[in-house]
Design a protein around this motif. Sequence first.
Motif, PDB file in Angstrom:
ATOM      1  N   UNK A  56       0.815  -1.205   0.000  1.00 58.79           N
ATOM      2  CA  UNK A  56       0.000   0.000   0.000  1.00 58.79           C
ATOM      3  C   UNK A  56       0.848   1.254   0.000  1.00 58.79           C
ATOM      4  N   UNK A  57       1.918   1.246   0.774  1.00 59.48           N
ATOM      5  CA  UNK A  57       2.809   2.408   0.818  1.00 59.48           C
ATOM      6  C   UNK A  57       3.493   2.622  -0.526  1.00 59.48           C
ATOM      7  N   UNK A  58       3.881   1.521  -1.186  1.00 63.07           N
ATOM      8  CA  UNK A  58       4.525   1.647  -2.498  1.00 63.07           C
ATOM      9  C   UNK A  58       3.555   2.235  -3.521  1.00 63.07           C
ATOM     10  N   UNK A  59       2.328   1.732  -3.519  1.00 63.53           N
ATOM     11  CA  UNK A  59       1.327   2.253  -4.451  1.00 63.53           C
ATOM     12  C   UNK A  59       1.061   3.730  -4.153  1.00 63.53           C
ATOM     13  N   UNK A  60       1.041   4.064  -2.870  1.00 60.10           N
ATOM     14  CA  UNK A  60       0.824   5.461  -2.481  1.00 60.10           C
ATOM     15  C   UNK A  60       1.944   6.349  -3.020  1.00 60.10           C
ATOM     16  N   UNK A  61       3.150   5.799  -3.059  1.00 59.01           N
ATOM     17  CA  UNK A  61       4.269   6.586  -3.583  1.00 59.01           C
ATOM     18  C   UNK A  61       4.088   6.854  -5.076  1.00 59.01           C
ATOM     19  N   UNK A  62       3.397   5.949  -5.778  1.00 63.31           N
ATOM     20  CA  UNK A  62       3.117   6.177  -7.204  1.00 63.31           C
ATOM     21  C   UNK A  62       2.180   7.363  -7.356  1.00 63.31           C
ATOM     22  N   UNK A  63       1.230   7.475  -6.417  1.00 70.96           N
ATOM     23  CA  UNK A  63       0.286   8.593  -6.475  1.00 70.96           C
ATOM     24  C   UNK A  63       1.000   9.930  -6.363  1.00 70.96           C
ATOM     25  N   UNK A  64       2.135   9.931  -5.673  1.00 76.58           N
ATOM     26  CA  UNK A  64       2.883  11.176  -5.513  1.00 76.58           C
ATOM     27  C   UNK A  64       3.381  11.706  -6.856  1.00 76.58           C
ATOM     28  N   UNK A  65       3.511  10.815  -7.855  1.00 76.41           N
ATOM     29  CA  UNK A  65       3.934  11.265  -9.177  1.00 76.41           C
ATOM     30  C   UNK A  65       2.907  12.197  -9.816  1.00 76.41           C
ATOM     31  N   UNK A  66       1.664  12.095  -9.355  1.00 79.42           N
ATOM     32  CA  UNK A  66       0.574  12.856  -9.967  1.00 79.42           C
ATOM     33  C   UNK A  66       0.489  14.282  -9.443  1.00 79.42           C
ATOM     34  N   UNK A  67       1.207  14.544  -8.356  1.00 78.01           N
ATOM     35  CA  UNK A  67       1.112  15.859  -7.717  1.00 78.01           C
ATOM     36  C   UNK A  67       1.437  16.975  -8.716  1.00 78.01           C
ATOM     37  N   UNK A  68       0.571  17.975  -8.752  1.00 75.89           N
ATOM     38  CA  UNK A  68       0.768  19.115  -9.650  1.00 75.89           C
ATOM     39  C   UNK A  68      -0.040  19.012 -10.926  1.00 75.89           C
ATOM     40  N   UNK A  69      -0.121  17.818 -11.487  1.00 74.71           N
ATOM     41  CA  UNK A  69      -0.888  17.630 -12.724  1.00 74.71           C
ATOM     42  C   UNK A  69      -2.311  17.140 -12.455  1.00 74.71           C
ATOM     43  N   UNK A  70      -2.513  16.551 -11.288  1.00 75.33           N
ATOM     44  CA  UNK A  70      -3.839  16.084 -10.891  1.00 75.33           C
ATOM     45  C   UNK A  70      -4.165  16.659  -9.519  1.00 75.33           C
ATOM     46  N   UNK A  71      -5.439  16.907  -9.270  1.00 77.85           N
ATOM     47  CA  UNK A  71      -5.871  17.292  -7.931  1.00 77.85           C
ATOM     48  C   UNK A  71      -5.781  16.068  -7.016  1.00 77.85           C
ATOM     49  N   UNK A  72      -5.616  16.311  -5.736  1.00 76.48           N
ATOM     50  CA  UNK A  72      -5.527  15.194  -4.801  1.00 76.48           C
ATOM     51  C   UNK A  72      -6.782  14.330  -4.858  1.00 76.48           C
ATOM     52  N   UNK A  73      -7.937  14.954  -5.052  1.00 79.02           N
ATOM     53  CA  UNK A  73      -9.192  14.203  -5.114  1.00 79.02           C
ATOM     54  C   UNK A  73      -9.271  13.306  -6.340  1.00 79.02           C
ATOM     55  N   UNK A  74      -8.341  13.491  -7.304  1.00 79.21           N
ATOM     56  CA  UNK A  74      -8.361  12.707  -8.546  1.00 79.21           C
ATOM     57  C   UNK A  74      -7.358  11.561  -8.532  1.00 79.21           C
TER      58      UNK A  74
END
Length: 672
Positions: A9-27
């Motif tokens: 889960x933590x690893x997958x969460x780290x993938x979400x960090x790649x989206x920061x700036x281009x996607x809203x957190x809610x997305x």
Amino acid sequence: MSTDIKSLGSFVWSIAELLRGDFKQSEYGKVILPFIVLRRLDCILDETKSAVLDMASSLPADMDDEARDTLLAGVVGQNIRLYNLSRFTFATLKGQDAKDIHKNLIEYVTKFSPNVRDIFLDKFLFTDQLKRLNDAGLLFQVFDRFTQIDLHLNKVSNIEMGYLFEDLIRRFSEISNETAGEHYTPREVIRLIVSLLLVNDKEALTGSGVIRQIYDPAAGTGGMLSIAEMEMKELNERIRVELFGQELNPESFAICKSDMLVTGHNPENIAFGNTLTQDAHAGKRFHYMLSNPPYGVDWKKYADPIKDEAAELGMQGRFGAGLPRISDGQLLFLQHMISKMRNDEQGTRIGIVMNGSPLFTGGAGSGESEIRRWMLENDWVEAIIALPTDLFYNTGIQTYVWLLTNRKDPARRGKVQLIDASGERFWKPMRKSLGSKRREIPQDATDEIARIYHDMLNGNSDWADVSKIFDTTDFGYREIRVERPLKLRVEWSEGGKEALLEAKPFQKLDEGSQAKALTLVQSLLSGGHWMNADSFAKAMDDLFKKSGLKFGAPVKKAILNAFTERDEEAETCTDKKGNPEADTTLRDHELVPLGEDWKDYVAREVTPFVPDAWVDESYTDTQDGKVGRVGYEINFNRYFYQYVPPRPLEEIDAELKTLEAEIAGLLKEVVA
């Protein structure tokens, strides 16, 4: 949740960090969740990929679609109802040119069997997210990170995948201020519900040829259904379990349906849509039903079809017993589930988690009370268990498990068992909080609660403060209306004069009539106040007639309202029939236990204290026509309240002096 799943889960969460700036957190979830499902399916189909493609190439082009799907899914085996005809896998996609990743992923997704394409294209809207990732230059980075995750069945079980989805949904919900509790229920809570549903059925579930159907009208990601099946399989590995559900949230539905595909269940049994307005399983009946509907969520935006069904179908529909207030639809889900009880010898058992509102909200005659009345008078409620607080990820409020059945054991007929499992003996603190979840129910506590329920412990020895059994009628009462006489004193006052001049009926009179009326009223009251308002009204009426004034009832009432005051020493006002007139400001309601005659209750509890009070016998119940309206409520605090005496004053005083000394010392340090 295992350490491996937490790490994943933590690893997958780290993938979400790649989206920061281009996607809203809610997305974030709209990208990560479908990618997780896609990777899971890729791992599952990996071993049979070549065999599926070979079979597909050998089938005639004009073959029936359903037969083709059956054959290709059969090659995959393991009761998995899906396949993919793309030449790609995650491994081969990674070896392609990075600039072609968007085109190749689109081909990969669209070559799934139709039941999976629906998940990615219609519910996840995955192609839209792929385009956004590609436009932002992030698609290959995100895809590459997912190729590093091994989600093969021999590495991550379906139960563990459920944990992973729940952990991710919780995290995405927290950062976007959404309600994680609408998506899933903590696994130990589900295990408790399932244990309670099955503890009395173990013998019936053993043997060969046993088939059971389970239904969740708010299925979420399918956690309740999958755990219920797992627990049944542990009791009897030969049992056939068929899972049914419906879910409104598209992402949760997509996850649940993909889980059904992977585990060999019929994905068509999981429906998308609003259960309350579009019952996808109309006419179906189930052996077991369990659910955790949303708490305190209003149903205003889809109230019309629900109200229409209740009005048109009545008790032949789902909501004939009553409609709860518009701000909370929990009891609508429960009524819906009751409508799907089987009427055969096996019957149905229901387990549902709700907050405290359905227990006591609404007085006699309200929708909530009428629903409780319907359930208790039909003797469906078997037990209600109070759970510890701080169990759920999005709320720390008190919750309750309701157990209902239409096949009660003889010993339970006419009875309801209340279990207070909120005490410290039934929970343990978590080492690390997850949102609002700070506590969990350990397995030994689950077993103990199930034993208390199974053995019908009723205030026995160590469990006197935990389990109590009541008659269903113990929760009912008659609300009688108690009236007291209207007693008015009449006297002249300048304030009364001003009030009369502002009264609309009086303002409609011409100035001459107004002046003459005021003069006559003042003359009547010049000798002092009247202690009999009826006598004053008659005298005023006679005086007006002699003076040639003809006023209607509204004007006379306005005069009385302006110059009267309530006075306990005054005489009782009467109506045209000579009966005492009720003072609505003194009106009261008494709740008489169902097992007691209201006349006896009034003689004991009302008359000795208010001798002139009486019961309004026109205030009757809409169902039985008897005096007083029937209501039902279940107040846990009343039955399990334990008095805790206050600390001695000396102890409090000593503590205050100690605190004062500490404060004085701190102030000295500040000054110094």
